[in-house]
Scaffold this motif. Structure first.
Motif, PDB file in Angstrom:
ATOM      1  N   MET A  70      -0.167 -47.727   6.167  1.00 56.83           N
ATOM      2  CA  MET A  70      -0.931 -48.847   6.722  1.00 56.83           C
ATOM      3  C   MET A  70      -1.757 -49.538   5.642  1.00 56.83           C
ATOM      4  O   MET A  70      -1.828 -50.775   5.612  1.00 56.83           O
ATOM      5  CB  MET A  70      -1.831 -48.355   7.857  1.00 56.83           C
ATOM      6  CG  MET A  70      -1.047 -47.966   9.105  1.00 56.83           C
ATOM      7  SD  MET A  70      -2.092 -47.289  10.401  1.00 56.83           S
ATOM      8  CE  MET A  70      -2.896 -48.753  10.997  1.00 56.83           C
ATOM      9  N   ASP A  71      -2.380 -48.757   4.738  1.00 55.65           N
ATOM     10  CA  ASP A  71      -3.160 -49.344   3.647  1.00 55.65           C
ATOM     11  C   ASP A  71      -2.287 -50.258   2.792  1.00 55.65           C
ATOM     12  O   ASP A  71      -2.701 -51.356   2.413  1.00 55.65           O
ATOM     13  CB  ASP A  71      -3.786 -48.259   2.770  1.00 55.65           C
ATOM     14  CG  ASP A  71      -4.951 -47.549   3.433  1.00 55.65           C
ATOM     15  OD1 ASP A  71      -5.483 -48.054   4.449  1.00 55.65           O
ATOM     16  OD2 ASP A  71      -5.340 -46.467   2.926  1.00 55.65           O
ATOM     17  N   ALA A  72      -1.067 -49.793   2.479  1.00 53.47           N
ATOM     18  CA  ALA A  72      -0.147 -50.597   1.672  1.00 53.47           C
ATOM     19  C   ALA A  72       0.249 -51.882   2.403  1.00 53.47           C
ATOM     20  O   ALA A  72       0.303 -52.960   1.803  1.00 53.47           O
ATOM     21  CB  ALA A  72       1.091 -49.781   1.303  1.00 53.47           C
ATOM     22  N   LEU A  73       0.514 -51.773   3.691  1.00 50.37           N
ATOM     23  CA  LEU A  73       0.846 -52.973   4.473  1.00 50.37           C
ATOM     24  C   LEU A  73      -0.312 -53.966   4.475  1.00 50.37           C
ATOM     25  O   LEU A  73      -0.121 -55.169   4.278  1.00 50.37           O
ATOM     26  CB  LEU A  73       1.197 -52.589   5.908  1.00 50.37           C
ATOM     27  CG  LEU A  73       2.598 -52.057   6.143  1.00 50.37           C
ATOM     28  CD1 LEU A  73       2.689 -51.372   7.504  1.00 50.37           C
ATOM     29  CD2 LEU A  73       3.620 -53.180   6.039  1.00 50.37           C
ATOM     30  N   LEU A  74      -1.522 -53.476   4.698  1.00 50.76           N
ATOM     31  CA  LEU A  74      -2.689 -54.357   4.733  1.00 50.76           C
ATOM     32  C   LEU A  74      -2.945 -55.006   3.379  1.00 50.76           C
ATOM     33  O   LEU A  74      -3.356 -56.167   3.306  1.00 50.76           O
ATOM     34  CB  LEU A  74      -3.926 -53.576   5.192  1.00 50.76           C
ATOM     35  CG  LEU A  74      -3.925 -53.153   6.657  1.00 50.76           C
ATOM     36  CD1 LEU A  74      -5.058 -52.171   6.929  1.00 50.76           C
ATOM     37  CD2 LEU A  74      -4.000 -54.358   7.578  1.00 50.76           C
ATOM     38  N   ALA A  75      -2.698 -54.269   2.298  1.00 48.84           N
ATOM     39  CA  ALA A  75      -2.932 -54.795   0.954  1.00 48.84           C
ATOM     40  C   ALA A  75      -1.841 -55.759   0.506  1.00 48.84           C
ATOM     41  O   ALA A  75      -2.071 -56.578  -0.387  1.00 48.84           O
ATOM     42  CB  ALA A  75      -3.045 -53.642  -0.036  1.00 48.84           C
ATOM     43  N   ASN A  76      -0.679 -55.686   1.105  1.00 52.44           N
ATOM     44  CA  ASN A  76       0.445 -56.505   0.654  1.00 52.44           C
ATOM     45  C   ASN A  76       0.887 -57.490   1.732  1.00 52.44           C
ATOM     46  O   ASN A  76       0.447 -58.632   1.752  1.00 52.44           O
ATOM     47  CB  ASN A  76       1.605 -55.607   0.206  1.00 52.44           C
ATOM     48  CG  ASN A  76       1.196 -54.748  -0.970  1.00 52.44           C
ATOM     49  OD1 ASN A  76       0.771 -55.261  -1.993  1.00 52.44           O
ATOM     50  ND2 ASN A  76       1.294 -53.444  -0.822  1.00 52.44           N
ATOM     51  N   GLU A  77       1.746 -57.060   2.634  1.00 54.46           N
ATOM     52  CA  GLU A  77       2.322 -57.961   3.628  1.00 54.46           C
ATOM     53  C   GLU A  77       1.281 -58.621   4.543  1.00 54.46           C
ATOM     54  O   GLU A  77       1.500 -59.721   5.030  1.00 54.46           O
ATOM     55  CB  GLU A  77       3.341 -57.228   4.518  1.00 54.46           C
ATOM     56  CG  GLU A  77       4.623 -56.878   3.809  1.00 54.46           C
ATOM     57  CD  GLU A  77       4.613 -55.480   3.191  1.00 54.46           C
ATOM     58  OE1 GLU A  77       5.687 -54.904   3.080  1.00 54.46           O
ATOM     59  OE2 GLU A  77       3.532 -54.978   2.829  1.00 54.46           O
ATOM     60  N   TYR A  78       0.158 -57.953   4.793  1.00 50.30           N
ATOM     61  CA  TYR A  78      -0.844 -58.495   5.714  1.00 50.30           C
ATOM     62  C   TYR A  78      -2.109 -58.970   4.996  1.00 50.30           C
ATOM     63  O   TYR A  78      -3.123 -59.227   5.624  1.00 50.30           O
ATOM     64  CB  TYR A  78      -1.210 -57.447   6.771  1.00 50.30           C
ATOM     65  CG  TYR A  78      -0.077 -57.175   7.736  1.00 50.30           C
ATOM     66  CD1 TYR A  78      -0.058 -57.742   9.000  1.00 50.30           C
ATOM     67  CD2 TYR A  78       0.988 -56.357   7.378  1.00 50.30           C
ATOM     68  CE1 TYR A  78       0.986 -57.506   9.884  1.00 50.30           C
ATOM     69  CE2 TYR A  78       2.035 -56.116   8.252  1.00 50.30           C
ATOM     70  CZ  TYR A  78       2.030 -56.691   9.494  1.00 50.30           C
ATOM     71  OH  TYR A  78       3.053 -56.463  10.366  1.00 50.30           O
ATOM     72  N   GLU A  79      -2.022 -59.090   3.695  1.00 52.12           N
ATOM     73  CA  GLU A  79      -3.202 -59.467   2.900  1.00 52.12           C
ATOM     74  C   GLU A  79      -3.815 -60.798   3.345  1.00 52.12           C
ATOM     75  O   GLU A  79      -5.019 -60.954   3.411  1.00 52.12           O
ATOM     76  CB  GLU A  79      -2.825 -59.544   1.416  1.00 52.12           C
ATOM     77  CG  GLU A  79      -3.997 -59.912   0.526  1.00 52.12           C
ATOM     78  CD  GLU A  79      -3.603 -59.999  -0.936  1.00 52.12           C
ATOM     79  OE1 GLU A  79      -4.484 -59.785  -1.767  1.00 52.12           O
ATOM     80  OE2 GLU A  79      -2.423 -60.277  -1.234  1.00 52.12           O
ATOM     81  N   ASN A  80      -2.971 -61.747   3.687  1.00 50.88           N
ATOM     82  CA  ASN A  80      -3.459 -63.073   4.092  1.00 50.88           C
ATOM     83  C   ASN A  80      -3.377 -63.273   5.604  1.00 50.88           C
ATOM     84  O   ASN A  80      -3.180 -64.384   6.075  1.00 50.88           O
ATOM     85  CB  ASN A  80      -2.677 -64.155   3.358  1.00 50.88           C
ATOM     86  CG  ASN A  80      -2.918 -64.095   1.858  1.00 50.88           C
ATOM     87  OD1 ASN A  80      -4.047 -63.934   1.431  1.00 50.88           O
ATOM     88  ND2 ASN A  80      -1.852 -64.184   1.089  1.00 50.88           N
TER      89      ASN A  80
END
Length: 153
Positions: free
Chosen positions: A135-145
Motif C-alpha cells: 500500500m505504501d508503494a501504491l500511495l507513493a507511486n500510482e496514487y501520488e497525485n
C-alpha cells in the motif's frame, strides 16, 4: 480483505468513541492517539510527521494542535539539539485516561492473540507488513497525485 477492512472500521470507531469520551472532535482524538502510539513505540512525532499520519496539511495540523494543547492533553517540547525541531508529547494527565479507556481493548486483544502460537502471530505480522509496504508503494507511486488516470468516457 473484508476482515481487515472491518477491523480497521472498528478501530476507527474506538477512536471516535474515545473522542466522545474525552469531549474532543474525532480528528483531535485521532491525533492524540497517534501521539500516544508514537510515544509507546519510542519514536515521538513532530507536527510534520503527525500531519502525514492524520492526512492534514501543515496549516490544518497547526490549528488542530492548539485544541488538545489548550485542553492540557499534549505538550510541545524541544528535545533535539536543533532547537527548531518540535516534539509532540502527551501530557502526564492524559495517559492514565487513555489507559483507562483503551485498557479493556488491550486486554481483550491480548487474550485473543494468546489463542495462537507465536509462530502464527509472527507469520501474520509478516503478512500485514507485506500488505502495508504494498500500500505504501501504491500511495507513493500510482496514487501520488490522487489516483490513477480515470478511463476516458
Amino acid at each position: 480483505m473484508d476482515g481487515l477492512r472491518a477491523f480497521g472500521a472498528n478501530y476507527t470507531e474506538f477512536t471516535r468513541r474515545f473522542a466522545t469520551w474525552l469531549g474532543l472532535h474525532s480528528t483531535d482524538a485521532a491525533a492524540l492517539v497517534e501521539i500516544l502510539y508514537a510515544e509507546d513505540q519510542g519514536a515521538p512525532l513532530s507536527p510534520a510527521r503527525l500531519s502525514e499520519r492524520v492526512s492534514l496539511s501543515s496549516g490544518a495540523t497547526a490549528i488542530l494542535l492548539k485544541r488538545p494543547e489548550q485542553a492540557g492533553h499534549i505538550v510541545r517540547t524541544r528535545e533535539s539539539t536543533d532547537r527548531r525541531v518540535v516534539t509532540l508529547r502527551s501530557s502526564p494527565d492524559i495517559r492514565p485516561r487513555a489507559m483507562a479507556f483503551f485498557g479493556p481493548y488491550s486486554e481483550r486483544m491480548s487474550e485473543a492473540m494468546a489463542a495462537y502460537p507465536a509462530q502464527e502471530i509472527q507469520r501474520f505480522e509478516q503478512f500485514l507488513g507485506t500488505l502495508r509496504s504494498t500500500m505504501d508503494a501504491l500511495l507513493a507511486n500510482e496514487y501520488e497525485n490522487g489516483g490513477p488516470t480515470p478511463p476516458a468516457p
